[in-house]
Motif scaffolding. Structure first.
Motif, mmCIF file in Angstrom:
data_model
loop_
_atom_site.group_PDB
_atom_site.id
_atom_site.type_symbol
_atom_site.label_atom_id
_atom_site.label_comp_id
_atom_site.label_asym_id
_atom_site.label_seq_id
_atom_site.Cartn_x
_atom_site.Cartn_y
_atom_site.Cartn_z
ATOM 1 N N GLY A 33 0.774 -1.224 0.000
ATOM 2 C CA GLY A 33 0.000 0.000 0.000
ATOM 3 C C GLY A 33 0.807 1.278 0.000
ATOM 4 O O GLY A 33 0.664 2.102 -0.877
ATOM 5 N N SER A 34 1.638 1.447 0.985
ATOM 6 C CA SER A 34 2.336 2.730 1.118
ATOM 7 C C SER A 34 3.796 2.609 0.701
ATOM 8 O O SER A 34 4.356 1.529 0.672
ATOM 9 N N LYS A 35 4.369 3.747 0.402
ATOM 10 C CA LYS A 35 5.775 3.757 0.008
ATOM 11 C C LYS A 35 6.689 3.721 1.223
ATOM 12 O O LYS A 35 7.774 3.192 1.167
ATOM 13 N N SER A 38 8.324 1.817 7.097
ATOM 14 C CA SER A 38 9.078 1.697 8.344
ATOM 15 C C SER A 38 8.167 1.391 9.528
ATOM 16 O O SER A 38 8.543 0.640 10.425
ATOM 17 N N HIS A 39 6.951 1.939 9.530
ATOM 18 C CA HIS A 39 6.033 1.664 10.639
ATOM 19 C C HIS A 39 5.611 0.195 10.662
ATOM 20 O O HIS A 39 5.406 -0.377 11.733
ATOM 21 N N ILE A 40 5.518 -0.424 9.503
ATOM 22 C CA ILE A 40 5.156 -1.837 9.437
ATOM 23 C C ILE A 40 6.292 -2.692 9.983
ATOM 24 O O ILE A 40 6.067 -3.635 10.746
#
Length: 116
Positions: A33-35, A38-40
């Motif tokens: 989904g996102s570029k 890091s949070h994942i």
């Protein structure tokens, strides 16, 4: 001259690698989904710590990169026809994680390129 300090290499056990791959597979759609992921990876680090596997997010990201690279090499060695099976024990697990990504799936790239 000042000595350069080298970071000690992380040593991953088979259990830790298996847990990482399972966790990665469960979050594969979030990575798409996102570029900024890091949070994942931070979440993955926390979840692994709850299971007794202690690595930083950067160590996890590096391991994911290394496993992806190894998968690419093995996939090339196996060939597009699947000639000789890979001797790497994690090949099938990594295949199931990375196959949905078009960049790792040569068959999908060929089909996709026919449309353009």
């Amino acid at each position: 001259m000042e000595k350069q300090k080298y970071k000690k290499r992380s040593c991953w056990s088979d259990r830790a690698e298996a847990l990482l791959i399972e966790l990665w597979q469960s979050k594969v759609s979030a990575f798409r989904g996102s570029k900024k992921n890091s949070h994942i990876v931070e979440e993955m680090a926390m979840e692994l710590q709850q299971q007794g596997v202690h690595f930083t997010a950067s160590e996890i990201k590096s391991k994911m990169h290394n496993l992806s690279q190894r998968y690419r090499k093995e996939k090339t060695a196996v060939g597009s026809t699947g000639g000789s099976p890979s001797q790497w024990p994690l090949y099938d697990k990594m295949r199931s994680v990375l196959l949905p990504y078009v960049s790792y799936n040569a068959e999908s790239l060929e089909k996709f390129s026919k449309f353009y």
